[in-house]
Write a protein that holds these residues in place. Structure first.
Motif, PDB file in Angstrom:
ATOM      1  N   SER A  67       0.639  -1.125  -0.027  1.00 43.18           N
ATOM      2  CA  SER A  67       0.104   0.018  -0.081  1.00 43.18           C
ATOM      3  C   SER A  67       0.935   1.312  -0.122  1.00 43.18           C
ATOM      4  N   HIS A  68       2.080   1.106   0.728  1.00 41.04           N
ATOM      5  CA  HIS A  68       2.896   2.279   0.948  1.00 41.04           C
ATOM      6  C   HIS A  68       4.220   2.057   1.591  1.00 41.04           C
ATOM      7  N   THR A  95       6.365   4.671  -4.516  1.00 40.62           N
ATOM      8  CA  THR A  95       6.390   3.835  -3.550  1.00 40.62           C
ATOM      9  C   THR A  95       7.664   3.021  -3.682  1.00 40.62           C
ATOM     10  N   ASN A 178      -5.532   7.011  -4.825  1.00 43.58           N
ATOM     11  CA  ASN A 178      -4.615   7.668  -3.817  1.00 43.58           C
ATOM     12  C   ASN A 178      -5.077   7.870  -2.534  1.00 43.58           C
ATOM     13  N   GLY A 184       3.301   8.600  -2.753  1.00 43.05           N
ATOM     14  CA  GLY A 184       3.005   6.965  -3.297  1.00 43.05           C
ATOM     15  C   GLY A 184       2.031   6.341  -2.601  1.00 43.05           C
ATOM     16  N   SER A 185       1.278   6.855  -1.403  1.00 43.04           N
ATOM     17  CA  SER A 185       0.478   5.980  -0.760  1.00 43.04           C
ATOM     18  C   SER A 185      -0.932   5.520  -1.709  1.00 43.04           C
ATOM     19  N   THR A 186      -1.254   4.223  -1.413  1.00 41.08           N
ATOM     20  CA  THR A 186      -2.570   3.989  -1.840  1.00 41.08           C
ATOM     21  C   THR A 186      -3.551   3.132  -0.999  1.00 41.08           C
ATOM     22  N   GLU A 313       2.999  12.929  -8.210  1.00 34.89           N
ATOM     23  CA  GLU A 313       2.502  12.860  -6.910  1.00 34.89           C
ATOM     24  C   GLU A 313       1.934  14.407  -6.221  1.00 34.89           C
TER      25      GLU A 313
END
Ligand SMILES: [Zn+2]
Length: 483
Positions: A67-68, A95, A178, A184-186, A313
């Motif tokens: 995820s990140h 990430t 996002n 980069g986190s998801t 980002e």
């Protein structure tokens, strides 16, 4: 059709995120984080992953989704490779680029820790003392970290990606959005398909916040049947983010006027970059003097390069600098120090300056030298910028202890100490409830993870009350079947 959820980390705790899902013989791992805590617990917990080395070596795991980049989500990936996994690890390009220096750094810490214990043991036996605890081999090495990094596969936000099997009869696909928590986190939406039927499982990763510096606001949660959601601040509300810049300006003005230094213990990832950009904005707006600023952390230097490169980002903050032809993370009087020699040279600087260094909780690293050098001068200011765990030096400073031990020496705390705590990347209680609002109408159940039990209990009650949903707080090892 049935999907099996196997909770294997960050269960009733905030560290070591890892969730294993299985459907029709296909296996996917969501995150593979390092558990951080007391030494003996960390050895036991980190060395047992959700799948055994035999399963991993036999190809029993089809895919990993990260995820990140935070270590409590990514930090056991090198161990997964060491134990035999050779399949893909899906993550966003930012990430992946963050994980390269961060996993290398984590491996270096594992190696140094093991070396240190071995040295202590040999010293004890050389003076005739019984040996201490047996030396612990490093959990993984820098070679293992390099191997894991080779297994990364980039994914694009909002584009479905097949993880295992096929979309027709049985398999998994995922779509990321996002999370707004760090670069980069998801959030990860998993579609599990069996006999053409689909069950949707949404994994929140860590839920971010609106208006954080540098990164874009979180996307709305997509529709799903089940939600696995973090709950770190399930019982708390943060101070508004908007106040940070003014508070920072006030501190810099005051300390500059009295000829002091500002010493900032900060996490090398995200927090240092946020502070650098906010200070850049204040200097450009002539709200503070253009004083020398030093970023004294080799990891922060590597990480800042990743922040600089991943313009996809960015929100309007860094983009405004780029539009003027400026680097948001660099200007004339900002210096990134690389060597220990450069770091120590700051001890002799007599004019006002700011130095930011890791570790964020003052447990190790170059920050200790800066604190030792500056803590007894009442003109100086120690600015705490993040969460401080119990028993850390950072916590003692925050609790205003009159005397602390630094590098083995008792020191009087004469410098002013204060904190900025609203830059947290984690949604607070209200923000978590608001983030899940769009997905709530389709949900059958919520699983809360990544939180201490008191925070989870409060959030569980709030979700039950507001959305009339069933909420579960699994323990490590718990399995659930959902359909
Ligand atoms: Zn995180």
């Amino acid at each position: 059709m049935a999907i099996r959820l196997h909770f294997w980390g960050a269960d009733q705790t905030v560290t070591g995120s890892s969730h294993h899902i299985e459907c029709a013989g296909q296996n996917v791992l969501l995150d593979c984080g390092l558990f951080q805590g007391r030494r003996q617990d960390t050895v036991d917990i980190n060395s047992h992953l959700a799948l055994t080395p035999q399963q991993l070596a036999a190809g029993g795991l089809n895919a990993v989704v990260l995820s990140h980049a935070h270590i409590d989500h990514s930090g056991d990936l090198p161990l997964l490779s060491k134990q035999g996994y050779r399949g893909p690890i899906y993550a966003t390009p930012a990430t992946i680029d963050l994980c390269v220096p961060m996993l290398k750094d984590s491996a270096h810490i594992q190696e140094s820790d093991a070396q240190f214990l071995t040295k202590i043991n040999s010293r004890r036996s050389s003076i005739g003392m019984p040996p201490g605890p047996a030396p612990v081999p490093p959990l993984y090495t820098q070679d293992d970290a390099a191997q894991a990094c080779q297994q990364f596969k980039p994914v694009k936000l909002h584009e479905p990606q097949l993880l295992a099997g096929s979309t027709k009869d049985a398999g998994f696909t995922m779509t990321t959005s996002n999370a707004g928590h760090m670069l980069g986190s998801t959030n990860v939406l998993i579609d599990a398909i069996e006999n053409g039927q689909k069950t949707r499982l949404l994994f929140s990763g860590d839920v971010g916040r609106k208006n954080l510096p540098i990164i874009r606001d979180p996307d709305p949660a997509p529709a799903a049947d089940y939600l696995i959601m973090e709950s770190t601040y399930g019982d708390r509300l943060h101070a508004p983010i908007g106040d940070v810049k003014q508070k920072l300006a006030g501190i810099v003005q005051r300390v500059t006027a009295r000829g002091g230094h500002i010493i900032v213990p900060a996490f090398a990832v995200e927090r240092i970059q946020q502070l650098v950009m906010l200070l850049h904005e204040l200097i450009d707006a002539t709200q503070i003097a253009d004083l020398p600023i030093f970023v004294d952390s080799p990891l922060a230097v590597a990480v800042t390069t990743v922040f600089r490169n991943h313009t996809e980002e960015w929100d309007e903050g860094p983009a405004a600098f780029a539009a003027k032809g400026e680097d948001p993370f660099g200007w004339k009087r900002l210096r990134y120090t690389q060597t220990v020699h450069e770091s120590k040279a700051l001890n002799d600087l007599r004019i006002p300056f700011i130095v930011m260094s890791a570790s964020g909780m003052c447990e190790a690293g170059r920050i200790l030298h800066h604190l030792k050098n500056g803590i007894e001068d009442p003109r100086n200011f120690i600015l705490i910028t993040g969460y401080q765990a119990e028993n850390t030096l950072g916590r003692k400073l925050l609790d205003k202890l009159p005397e602390v031990n630094i590098l083995g020496e008792p020191m009087r705390v004469r410098a002013e100490v204060d904190s900025i705590d609203s830059l947290s990347g984690h949604a607070d209680q209200q923000e978590l409830l608001d983030w899940m609002a769009p997905v709530a109408p389709t949900l059958k159940k919520v699983f809360l993870v990544h939180g201490e039990l008191p925070a989870m209990t409060v959030l569980k009650a709030k979700i039950e009350e507001r959305y009339k949903l069933e909420v579960v707080c699994p323990r490590r090892g718990d399995r659930f079947e959902v359909s």
